[in-house]
Design a protein around this motif. Structure first.
Motif, PDB file in Angstrom:
ATOM      1  N   ARG A   4      41.622  43.731  40.879  1.00 29.38           N
ATOM      2  CA  ARG A   4      40.764  43.981  40.027  1.00 29.38           C
ATOM      3  C   ARG A   4      39.761  42.877  39.958  1.00 29.38           C
ATOM      4  O   ARG A   4      39.833  42.105  40.546  1.00 29.38           O
ATOM      5  CB  ARG A   4      40.949  44.167  38.614  1.00 29.38           C
ATOM      6  N   LYS A   5      38.329  43.251  39.560  1.00 26.45           N
ATOM      7  CA  LYS A   5      37.365  42.051  39.536  1.00 26.45           C
ATOM      8  C   LYS A   5      37.688  41.265  38.483  1.00 26.45           C
ATOM      9  O   LYS A   5      38.230  41.555  37.540  1.00 26.45           O
ATOM     10  CB  LYS A   5      35.939  42.744  39.402  1.00 26.45           C
ATOM     11  N   ASP A  33      36.086  38.895  43.466  1.00 25.86           N
ATOM     12  CA  ASP A  33      36.755  40.365  43.405  1.00 25.86           C
ATOM     13  C   ASP A  33      37.881  40.549  44.024  1.00 25.86           C
ATOM     14  O   ASP A  33      37.995  40.385  45.370  1.00 25.86           O
ATOM     15  CB  ASP A  33      35.474  41.039  44.016  1.00 25.86           C
ATOM     16  N   THR A  81      39.669  43.682  44.245  1.00 26.40           N
ATOM     17  CA  THR A  81      40.094  44.915  44.224  1.00 26.40           C
ATOM     18  C   THR A  81      40.853  45.495  45.280  1.00 26.40           C
ATOM     19  O   THR A  81      41.627  46.199  45.073  1.00 26.40           O
ATOM     20  CB  THR A  81      38.635  45.698  44.094  1.00 26.40           C
TER      21      THR A  81
END
Length: 608
Positions: A29-30, A43, A45
């Motif tokens: 995830r960020k 980041d 992700t």
């Protein structure tokens, strides 16, 4: 609500679910930057796995692994022997195994690469489902890696181990909840169109399920106890809880089998009872769909509850260290908030079920006290829901709170079982207290249902309705107890059926994932959810029958069967009640007339 809001703000459930690196970045995830940590706020992700730079020489200090950890997009499947191999792996797979501030082109040029990249050779590894770690597959490295994780898990407190077990088995818990929903729906349809063959089939399945689950629990306890690889504290706890489950299941099996044997001759009257109840349900449109709405509301609440629990388990503050890394420090008092949150689970679940019971009771009361049986009132369910939300939410709150008060000591006694397990002299006292609490809770639930019905009839508050219900039941206990006893017992067997086969599925599913999982608590939650689902669905028949008989008793006391005060009861219910009481009177060698409303002996006549 304060606990929930605080947990969502202060907690970060993603850290427990997804894992995080040494710089405070949650993988997958960020992230937001942490003050003093230059490599935080990245980041991640596409980087879902946690990779340790020194996976073959891990050390643990204060529940923290000393090795630098990174978020990577994939784990190396083959051994990497040099910096060139690391560089090639990064370019081919897009997974960078060196520190974030080291460019991939500098892997072989930077003189500090040896400190910023993993120790060579890098063993092949695979992603592990628990916490998304890259676990080395080299036997020597795996042994050291596993020993460190074992030490870390054993040093975790019970609350953290429970959260770990729930997260690791979350997919299994969801699947088993769906299985319980399917079983409950099938039973609702079976009871709606009940036949003698279905009752015999249900009893046979319950007997088989009880014996089978008890046997599986004893077998698993024996298997775990004699497993030489049992090292984790969670696995040792599994052994203890399995013994408790096996003993409890065996006692329940013996008691239920004895009751089935004693009540076997009243099967035919149970068939007639469900036919009468089914006729009343048929007059009330959409009454069978009421459990679906209750189930959806329960699911939404349970999802919210689990989300708050995960947030509580990860509530803490991020603090940067001297090396630019980040540590999460748990807040004090979180465990006490978790207990408060658990009480909220019980109370709110019971409140939702109480609302359903009041809606069903209100609809049944509306249809029973309708003079024209061929023209039932329009929308009785919607009318009952409207009355509940406008006038009687406090009644549901009080009734569910009383159930919660008696359920908490039951849970505390189960928790104390491990402590008393080694004290033989304390076991009899424990068993007596536990049985007393269970009996009181069952009685209170029974009287709550009648209090809800009395509220629907008279519109009075909970305390007044409960007092009136007790007085009515006391005056008519001889007439009504024998009628509804076996019907309620069959419905209880239906709930046992759902719980047995759901728990059996859980035993089989969790048994294949023994490592690092405190799966006893998820299994207990599965059993709890299965019982609530089955109770939510089957309570349609239970509440309908109880409300119908309470209305019948009030009908007998307020009317005398004359033209001025005719009875509301119809012919089918009258015939069933009369036949059932004649059987009871014959068994007790009594020859009085079956139903008389008062001292003048006015005989019950059906309303035409």
């Amino acid at each position: 609500m304060f606990i929930s809001g605080y947990a969502v703000v202060a907690g970060a459930a993603e850290r427990l679910v997804l894992g995080y690196d040494s710089f405070g970045n949650i993988c997958g995830r960020k992230n937001t930057p942490v003050e003093g940590a230059n490599l935080s706020g990245l980041d991640m992700t596409n980087k879902k796995y946690v990779f340790f730079l020194n996976s073959c020489s891990l050390e643990i200090q204060s529940l923290k692994i000393s090795s630098l950890s990174l978020c990577v997009s994939s784990c190396p499947q083959q051994q990497l022997n040099s910096l060139e191999d690391l560089q090639s792996f990064a370019r081919n797979n897009g997974s960078f195994l060196c520190a974030y501030n080291l460019n991939v082109s500098s892997y072989t040029l930077n003189p500090k690469a040896a400190q910023l990249c993993p120790a060579l050779p890098v063993p092949p590894s695979k992603s592990f489902p628990l916490f998304n770690r890259c676990v080395p597959q080299n036997p020597e490295c795996y042994s050291k890696y596993a020993s460190v994780l074992i030490s870390m898990v054993n040093e975790m407190d019970v609350f953290q181990r429970i959260l770990s077990g729930i997260l690791a088995g979350r997919d299994t818990v969801i699947g088993l909840s769906v299985l319980a929903l399917a079983f409950s729906s099938i039973l609702v349809l079976a009871f709606r169109f009940i036949q003698t063959l279905l009752i015999h089939t249900l009893i046979a399945l319950v007997v088989f399920g009880l014996l089978f689950v008890s046997g599986v629990l004893w077998w698993l306890h024996y298997d775990y106890r004699n497993d030489p690889s049992t090292e984790l504290e969670t696995e040792k706890e599994n052994v203890k809880f399995l013994l408790g489950y096996a003993i409890f299941s065996t006692i329940v099996t013996v008691v239920l089998l004895s009751l089935i044997f004693v009540l076997r001759k009243r099967l035919q009257y149970a068939v007639q009872l469900f036919r009468v109840v089914g006729k009343i349900i048929g007059r009330i449109p959409f009454l069978l769909f009421q459990p679906l709405w209750t189930f959806l509301i329960l699911i939404m609440f349970w999802v919210f509850w689990v989300a708050v629990l995960l947030s509580l388990g990860t509530a803490g503050t991020a603090q940067s260290t001297s090396g630019g890394q980040v540590e999460y420090r748990a807040l004090s008092g979180i465990c006490y908030m978790a207990w408060y949150h658990f009480i909220g689970l019980i109370w709110t679940s019971e409140f939702i079920l109480a609302c359903q019971q009041m809606v069903i009771a209100g609809a049944v009361v509306t249809c029973y006290f309708n003079r024209n049986k061929n023209n039932p009132p329009p929308h009785p369910v919607l009318s009952s829901i409207s009355v509940l939300f406008c006038y009687h939410l406090g009644t549901a709150v009080k009734g569910s709170f009383l159930i919660t008060i008696l359920r908490i000591p039951k849970i505390v006694l189960l928790y104390l079982y491990n402590i008393l397990n080694q004290k033989k002299n304390a076991k009899p006292l424990f068993n007596c207290c536990f049985c007393w609490v269970c009996f009181q809770k069952s009685c209170l639930r029974y009287f709550n249902q009648h209090a809800y019905t009395t509220t629907a009839i008279n519109g009075t508050n909970f305390c007044t309705s409960a007092k009136d219900a007790v007085c009515i039941l006391e005056r008519n206990s001889a007439k009504l107890a024998s009628i509804s006893c076996f019907g309620n017992f069959l419905l209880f067997l239906g709930k046992v059926f759902v719980v047995c086969f759901t728990v059996f599925g859980g035993l089989m599913a969790f048994n294949y994932h023994r490592e690092l999982q405190a799966w006893v608590v998820p299994l207990l939650l599965v059993g709890f959810f299965a019982y609530l689902m089955s109770h939510s669905f089957l309570s349609v028949f239970e509440v309908t029958a109880d409300a119908m008989f309470l209305c019948f008793a009030i009908d007998m006391e307020t009317n005398d069967g004359t033209a001025e005060k005719p009875y509301f009861v119809d012919q089918e219910l009258l015939t069933f009640v009369s036949q059932s009481n004649k059987l009871t009177e014959g068994q007790n060698h009594r020859h009085s007339r079956p139903f008389q409303d008062n001292e003048d002996g006015t005989e019950l006549q059906p309303m035409v």
